[in-house]
Motif scaffolding. Structure first.
Motif, PDB file in Angstrom:
ATOM      1  N   THR A 355       0.865  -0.983  -0.047  1.00 40.78           N
ATOM      2  CA  THR A 355      -0.004   0.180   0.065  1.00 40.78           C
ATOM      3  C   THR A 355       0.944   1.256  -0.003  1.00 40.78           C
ATOM      4  OG1 THR A 355      -1.728  -1.256   1.175  1.00 40.78           O
ATOM      5  CG2 THR A 355      -1.834   1.304   1.368  1.00 40.78           C
ATOM      6  N   ASP A 356       1.922   1.327   0.591  1.00 42.91           N
ATOM      7  CA  ASP A 356       2.924   2.305   0.948  1.00 42.91           C
ATOM      8  C   ASP A 356       3.503   2.578  -0.482  1.00 42.91           C
ATOM      9  OD1 ASP A 356       2.148   2.560   3.670  1.00 42.91           O
ATOM     10  OD2 ASP A 356       3.763   1.893   4.276  1.00 42.91           O
ATOM     11  N   LEU A 357       3.683   1.680  -1.001  1.00 42.85           N
ATOM     12  CA  LEU A 357       4.481   1.812  -2.435  1.00 42.85           C
ATOM     13  C   LEU A 357       3.358   2.065  -3.486  1.00 42.85           C
ATOM     14  CD1 LEU A 357       6.593  -1.420  -2.213  1.00 42.85           C
ATOM     15  CD2 LEU A 357       7.363   1.087  -2.124  1.00 42.85           C
ATOM     16  N   GLY A 358       2.200   2.431  -3.093  1.00 38.33           N
ATOM     17  CA  GLY A 358       1.316   2.938  -4.064  1.00 38.33           C
ATOM     18  C   GLY A 358       0.258   1.925  -4.534  1.00 38.33           C
ATOM     19  N   HIS A 359      -0.049   0.733  -4.090  1.00 36.54           N
ATOM     20  CA  HIS A 359      -1.034  -0.050  -4.723  1.00 36.54           C
ATOM     21  C   HIS A 359      -1.736  -0.934  -3.488  1.00 36.54           C
ATOM     22  CE1 HIS A 359      -2.557  -3.207  -7.157  1.00 36.54           C
ATOM     23  NE2 HIS A 359      -2.097  -2.764  -8.191  1.00 36.54           N
ATOM     24  N   PRO A 360      -2.673  -0.050  -3.132  1.00 33.63           N
ATOM     25  CA  PRO A 360      -3.605  -0.768  -1.903  1.00 33.63           C
ATOM     26  C   PRO A 360      -4.306  -1.872  -2.151  1.00 33.63           C
ATOM     27  CG  PRO A 360      -4.279   1.478  -2.913  1.00 33.63           C
ATOM     28  CD  PRO A 360      -3.046   1.311  -3.481  1.00 33.63           C
ATOM     29  N   ALA A 361      -4.768  -1.787  -3.471  1.00 32.45           N
ATOM     30  CA  ALA A 361      -5.565  -3.127  -3.879  1.00 32.45           C
ATOM     31  C   ALA A 361      -4.473  -4.426  -3.797  1.00 32.45           C
ATOM     32  CB  ALA A 361      -6.301  -2.760  -5.226  1.00 32.45           C
ATOM     33  N   PRO A 362      -5.077  -5.343  -3.510  1.00 34.23           N
ATOM     34  CA  PRO A 362      -4.312  -6.876  -3.546  1.00 34.23           C
ATOM     35  C   PRO A 362      -4.082  -7.163  -5.110  1.00 34.23           C
ATOM     36  CG  PRO A 362      -6.747  -7.238  -3.041  1.00 34.23           C
ATOM     37  CD  PRO A 362      -6.603  -5.648  -3.080  1.00 34.23           C
ATOM     38  N   PHE A 363      -2.997  -8.038  -5.403  1.00 33.09           N
ATOM     39  CA  PHE A 363      -2.698  -8.382  -6.623  1.00 33.09           C
ATOM     40  C   PHE A 363      -3.322  -9.794  -6.836  1.00 33.09           C
ATOM     41  CE2 PHE A 363       1.151  -5.558  -6.172  1.00 33.09           C
ATOM     42  CZ  PHE A 363       1.101  -4.853  -7.219  1.00 33.09           C
ATOM     43  N   HIS A 364      -4.082 -10.203  -6.116  1.00 36.09           N
ATOM     44  CA  HIS A 364      -4.759 -11.365  -6.186  1.00 36.09           C
ATOM     45  C   HIS A 364      -4.054 -12.657  -6.605  1.00 36.09           C
ATOM     46  CE1 HIS A 364      -8.602  -9.321  -6.007  1.00 36.09           C
ATOM     47  NE2 HIS A 364      -7.980  -8.371  -6.726  1.00 36.09           N
TER      48      HIS A 364
END
Length: 655
Positions: A355-364
């Motif tokens: 999330t801190d790296l800019g991707h709060p959504a999971p990668f599944h």
């Protein structure tokens, strides 16, 4: 009387021509298997300058001075009476992940002293493109050293320039943008320094503004576009033998490839000295293309991520180093942490980092590979430990298990038997062999256990000379043989769930292994005939396999022909794939049962060449590429003429 005789003769000729057609049957109402949406995917490994110098768009080689020879790729330059010197400073005690920087002394009040960088076999520069230069720097002297940035073409003419003056006495990042005035295949970067003083520099970087999705410091757009154009079902990363390393200290460690790029630990690339015919001493991994970028790229192109992790074993073709079983826990923890990084929410340690790296959504993340191409009882022992831990915490994550580097033999037999008995999820089979082998093994999976583990055809490519030879080429003969083999993969989609060609990328001047799917230089790229075979299977896989038979047998080599058929419930149609691997044209007729009929015209895609040795190239990138046409359909009957050395796809639509 003559007219009657003439009509009888014509009828006899028509009957004779019709009887010469091979009679195929398709039972469109008898579904044999569902085809996995992830069936055809991509295998990525940093070989052949695939990452640094390839899909990772950084143009500066050895930007952080972390090669074993810290100034490799750099040359000192002087002009107009300028003078100076460069010191390489080792700060490993404070920054072990980025141990080196340079201290530059400008000794002359006039003129300029500087460094030039050769790039990766030169720098591909495009006229009108904007380029972003950046550097980590701090001033040491009483006055500020000024930087003049220049791009030079292969005749040393300036084709782009900018000015930059760092001001801080502490480390800071500085950047400037400028446009190029010419297109050059092999440009060089010059960083001129003027004004008597001392300046420290690190992370000297140059990127084009237009990367994939225009992400700063991102990926080369034309290369990623070729992947997106395949519409792959999965992206396997980061390899390959890269995962293992020649020895364990050069293995791939995902945690060292995320976060700020200046904090990612560079290592030598294992392929730099692997082949005596292609030594590449300047081949390193900066990990600017790291696990975060892999996951995001997979998401961008609609592919499921499939990371492969080291299982405590170095490459068994090299050192075969092993981590003792009582020291294996950190390796297993890396696997557990990776799943949390990919799928965890913000309340978890690694999910918060994502999330801190800019991707709060999971990668599944749904699949994970344990080891790459391992074999022997030592692999089985470590596999059991990994599987117990992963399944204990994440029972729904499927584990991809290696069955050795070969499609048969004692190593394969041991792992195949053992993992089947242990109830493994997915077995990863590899095959690099002659075109003849691929033609002869189109029935490989016809008699596999339908209730056993699923199969991942994880690495394969036909070799027209011999496996590993630098003389191998991406010939049409190889591509056609792979297409024939792939009909067997698809026909057995209840067993084979995924497949990927390997390797993926190759720089025309920086390769170590051939053949390869996509070739490129510093400016351009092209798909091999093999690329178009992979793309056509992926774009036309359908959803459900139905029987396509000749004389009540699967079509897997009779008279040199190979075929498969599938329903496509997404388009309400039927897809026929047909390969003629011979030098003779084939006349075919398909009788389709279990359908209410089809529209009068079907679309046809043809991939072919009369020359089995034909290849694509930078000069003729689409010499062998798909051509579109149509064919008439009469009710539930389709007649199709197939030229020599041809792969055809026919798409019929239900009425």
């Amino acid at each position: 009387m003559l007219r009657k005789a003439f009509l009888m003769l014509c009828a006899a000729g028509a009957l004779s021509a019709n009887s010469a057609r091979a009679q195929y049957t398709i039972a469109a109402d008898k579904v044999k298997a569902q085809i996995s949406p992830n069936m055809y995917g991509i295998f990525f490994e940093d070989i052949n300058l695939a990452a640094d110098g390839g899909v990772y768009a950084e143009l500066v080689k050895n930007r952080s001075f972390e090669f074993n020879m810290p100034l490799m790729g750099w040359d000192e330059q002087k002009k107009d009476g300028g003078d100076g010197r460069v010191e390489v400073i080792n700060r490993a005690a404070d920054r072990p992940e980025n141990a080196h920087f340079i201290k530059v002394y400008i000794d002359s009040a006039g003129g300029s002293f500087g460094l030039s960088n050769e790039g990766f076999r030169g720098m591909g520069i495009k006229e009108g493109e904007e380029y972003s230069f950046s550097v980590m720097a701090k001033q040491e002297g009483e006055q500020n050293v000024k930087l003049n940035i220049e791009l030079h073409d292969d005749k040393n003419a300036i084709i782009g320039k900018a000015e930059l003056t760092p001001t801080d006495k502490e480390w800071n990042r500085y950047s400037v943008k400028f446009k190029a005035t010419a297109t050059v295949q092999k440009a060089q970067l010059y960083v001129w320094m003027s004004g008597k003083g001392i300046i420290d520099m690190d992370m000297v970087s140059l990127f084009p503004e237009h990367t994939w999705k225009n992400r700063p410091g991102g990926l080369r757009a034309d290369l990623v576009q070729k992947l997106a154009d395949m519409k792959p079902g999965f992206l396997r990363f980061p390899g390959g033998c890269i995962v293992e390393g020649r020895e364990l200290n050069t293995r791939y460690q995902w945690k060292k490839t995320i976060g700020a790029v200046d904090q990612r630990t560079n290592i030598i690339n294992r392929w730099n000295t692997e082949f005596s015919h292609r030594p590449t001493p300047d081949y390193y991994q900066t990990f600017g293309l790291g696990f975060m970028e892999y996951f995001m790229t997979a998401e961008d192109i609609g592919a499921s991520p499939l990371p492969i992790l080291n299982c405590g074993m170095a490459c068994e073709f090299n050192t075969g180093e092993l981590v003792p079983m009582d020291k294996l826990d950190p390796y297993i923890q890396d696997a557990l942490d990776l799943i949390e990084f990919a799928n965890g929410d913000v309340n978890t340690k690694w999910g918060k980092l994502r999330t801190d790296l800019g991707h709060p959504a999971p990668f599944h993340l749904k699949m994970l590979g344990v080891g790459n191409e391992q074999w022997g009882p030592q692999y089985i022992e470590r596999w059991k430990a990994f599987t117990k831990a992963i399944k204990g915490k994440y029972p729904d994550v499927k584990i991809v298990s290696a069955v050795g580097p070969f499609p048969g033999g004692k190593e394969f037999d041991l792992l195949n038997k053992t993992f089947r008995a242990l109830g493994a999820d997915i077995l990863d089979e590899h095959y690099y062999a002659s075109p003849k082998w691929f033609l002869e093994h189109a029935k490989r999976y016809d008699n596999y256990d339908r209730k056993g583990p699923k199969i991942f055809a994880g690495e394969y490519a036909a070799q027209n000379v011999v496996t590993g030879s630098p003389k191998n080429k991406n010939t049409w003969e190889c591509a056609l043989a792979e297409a024939a083999f792939m009909t067997g993969l698809e026909r057995n989609a209840d067993v084979v769930r995924m497949a990927s060609y390997a390797p993926l990328f190759a720089h025309v001047e920086g390769w170590q292994w051939t053949p390869d799917l996509i070739w490129f230089d510093n400016l351009n790229s092209y798909g091999s005939p093999n690329y178009y075979v992979q793309q056509l299977f992926s774009l036309n896989k359908g959803t459900d396999v139905v029987p396509l038979l000749l004389n009540n047998e699967a079509v897997a080599g009779q008279d040199g022909c190979f075929a498969t058929a599938s329903l496509d419930k997404n388009t309400n149609g039927l897809v026929i794939k047909f390969i003629n691997s011979t030098a003779s044209a084939k006349s075919t007729s398909f009788k389709i049962t279990g359908s209410k009929g089809y529209q009068k015209q079907a679309s046809v895609i043809t991939l072919r060449s009369n020359d089995k040795d034909a290849v694509n190239s930078l000069e003729t990138p689409t010499a062998i590429s798909p051509k579109n046409s149509t064919v008439n359909v009469s009710g539930n009957t389709l007649k199709l003429d197939v030229e020599p050395y041809t792969f055809k796809i026919v798409r019929l639509k239900n009425k």
